[in-house]
Design a protein around this motif. Sequence first.
Motif, mmCIF file in Angstrom:
data_model
loop_
_atom_site.group_PDB
_atom_site.id
_atom_site.type_symbol
_atom_site.label_atom_id
_atom_site.label_comp_id
_atom_site.label_asym_id
_atom_site.label_seq_id
_atom_site.Cartn_x
_atom_site.Cartn_y
_atom_site.Cartn_z
ATOM 1 N N ASN A 8 0.835 -1.209 0.000
ATOM 2 C CA ASN A 8 0.000 0.000 0.000
ATOM 3 C C ASN A 8 0.866 1.254 0.000
ATOM 4 O O ASN A 8 0.566 2.221 -0.702
ATOM 5 N N PHE A 9 1.918 1.242 0.793
ATOM 6 C CA PHE A 9 2.831 2.381 0.848
ATOM 7 C C PHE A 9 3.506 2.590 -0.504
ATOM 8 O O PHE A 9 3.600 3.718 -1.000
ATOM 9 N N LYS A 10 3.947 1.509 -1.116
ATOM 10 C CA LYS A 10 4.612 1.580 -2.408
ATOM 11 C C LYS A 10 3.671 2.173 -3.468
ATOM 12 O O LYS A 10 4.067 3.031 -4.254
ATOM 13 N N LYS A 11 2.412 1.754 -3.462
ATOM 14 C CA LYS A 11 1.435 2.275 -4.416
ATOM 15 C C LYS A 11 1.185 3.762 -4.181
ATOM 16 O O LYS A 11 1.068 4.540 -5.129
ATOM 17 N N ALA A 12 1.118 4.167 -2.919
ATOM 18 C CA ALA A 12 0.897 5.576 -2.593
ATOM 19 C C ALA A 12 2.063 6.428 -3.066
ATOM 20 O O ALA A 12 1.868 7.520 -3.624
ATOM 21 N N VAL A 13 3.280 5.948 -2.866
ATOM 22 C CA VAL A 13 4.473 6.685 -3.297
ATOM 23 C C VAL A 13 4.502 6.788 -4.822
ATOM 24 O O VAL A 13 4.796 7.854 -5.369
ATOM 25 N N GLU A 14 4.202 5.713 -5.508
ATOM 26 C CA GLU A 14 4.200 5.730 -6.971
ATOM 27 C C GLU A 14 3.149 6.712 -7.503
ATOM 28 O O GLU A 14 3.405 7.457 -8.448
ATOM 29 N N SER A 15 1.988 6.737 -6.874
ATOM 30 C CA SER A 15 0.938 7.650 -7.284
ATOM 31 C C SER A 15 1.374 9.103 -7.079
ATOM 32 O O SER A 15 1.170 9.955 -7.952
ATOM 33 N N TYR A 16 1.980 9.379 -5.937
ATOM 34 C CA TYR A 16 2.448 10.724 -5.640
ATOM 35 C C TYR A 16 3.569 11.130 -6.598
ATOM 36 O O TYR A 16 3.636 12.254 -7.061
ATOM 37 N N LYS A 17 4.426 10.179 -6.930
ATOM 38 C CA LYS A 17 5.532 10.437 -7.856
ATOM 39 C C LYS A 17 4.994 10.848 -9.228
ATOM 40 O O LYS A 17 5.467 11.817 -9.821
ATOM 41 N N LYS A 18 3.972 10.164 -9.698
ATOM 42 C CA LYS A 18 3.375 10.507 -10.994
ATOM 43 C C LYS A 18 2.782 11.914 -10.957
ATOM 44 O O LYS A 18 2.883 12.659 -11.921
ATOM 45 N N GLU A 19 2.172 12.249 -9.831
ATOM 46 C CA GLU A 19 1.571 13.567 -9.661
ATOM 47 C C GLU A 19 2.641 14.662 -9.714
ATOM 48 O O GLU A 19 2.459 15.688 -10.367
ATOM 49 N N ILE A 20 3.754 14.439 -9.040
ATOM 50 C CA ILE A 20 4.836 15.421 -8.987
ATOM 51 C C ILE A 20 5.517 15.566 -10.343
ATOM 52 O O ILE A 20 5.847 16.666 -10.773
ATOM 53 N N LEU A 21 5.726 14.463 -11.024
ATOM 54 C CA LEU A 21 6.433 14.494 -12.295
ATOM 55 C C LEU A 21 5.535 14.830 -13.479
ATOM 56 O O LEU A 21 6.002 14.859 -14.618
ATOM 57 N N ALA A 22 4.273 15.121 -13.217
ATOM 58 C CA ALA A 22 3.326 15.411 -14.288
ATOM 59 C C ALA A 22 3.699 16.682 -15.057
ATOM 60 O O ALA A 22 3.471 16.771 -16.260
ATOM 61 N N SER A 23 4.271 17.657 -14.358
ATOM 62 C CA SER A 23 4.642 18.900 -15.031
ATOM 63 C C SER A 23 5.814 19.551 -14.306
ATOM 64 O O SER A 23 6.100 19.236 -13.156
ATOM 65 N N LYS A 24 6.441 20.471 -15.007
ATOM 66 C CA LYS A 24 7.562 21.194 -14.418
ATOM 67 C C LYS A 24 7.095 22.035 -13.237
ATOM 68 O O LYS A 24 7.755 22.092 -12.200
ATOM 69 N N ALA A 25 5.924 22.647 -13.358
ATOM 70 C CA ALA A 25 5.390 23.483 -12.277
ATOM 71 C C ALA A 25 5.119 22.651 -11.021
ATOM 72 O O ALA A 25 5.402 23.097 -9.910
ATOM 73 N N ALA A 26 4.581 21.453 -11.198
ATOM 74 C CA ALA A 26 4.306 20.585 -10.053
ATOM 75 C C ALA A 26 5.603 20.164 -9.375
ATOM 76 O O ALA A 26 5.679 20.115 -8.138
ATOM 77 N N SER A 27 6.634 19.881 -10.168
ATOM 78 C CA SER A 27 7.937 19.507 -9.609
ATOM 79 C C SER A 27 8.554 20.656 -8.834
ATOM 80 O O SER A 27 9.071 20.467 -7.727
#
Length: 57
Positions: A8-27
Motif C-alpha cells: 500500500n505504501f509503495k502504491k501511494a508513493v508511486e501515485s504521488y511520484k506521478k503527480e509530482i512528475l506530471a509537469s515542471k510546475a508541479a515539480s
Amino acid sequence: MSKQEKENFKKAVESYKKEILASKAASQQFLVELGLFTEKGNVRKPYKHLCIPQEQA
C-alpha cells in the motif's frame, strides 16, 4: 510493517511520484514545499553548498 502495508505504501508513493512528475510546475512546487527552493526558484542557503555531480560527456 506487514507485506500488505508495504505494498500500500509503495502504491501511494508511486501515485504521488506521478503527480509530482506530471509537469515542471508541479515539480518546482514540490521542491518549494520541501524547503529546498524559494518561491523565486533559488536554492535556499542551507543547500547551496551541495554539489550534484553531472555525467561526463
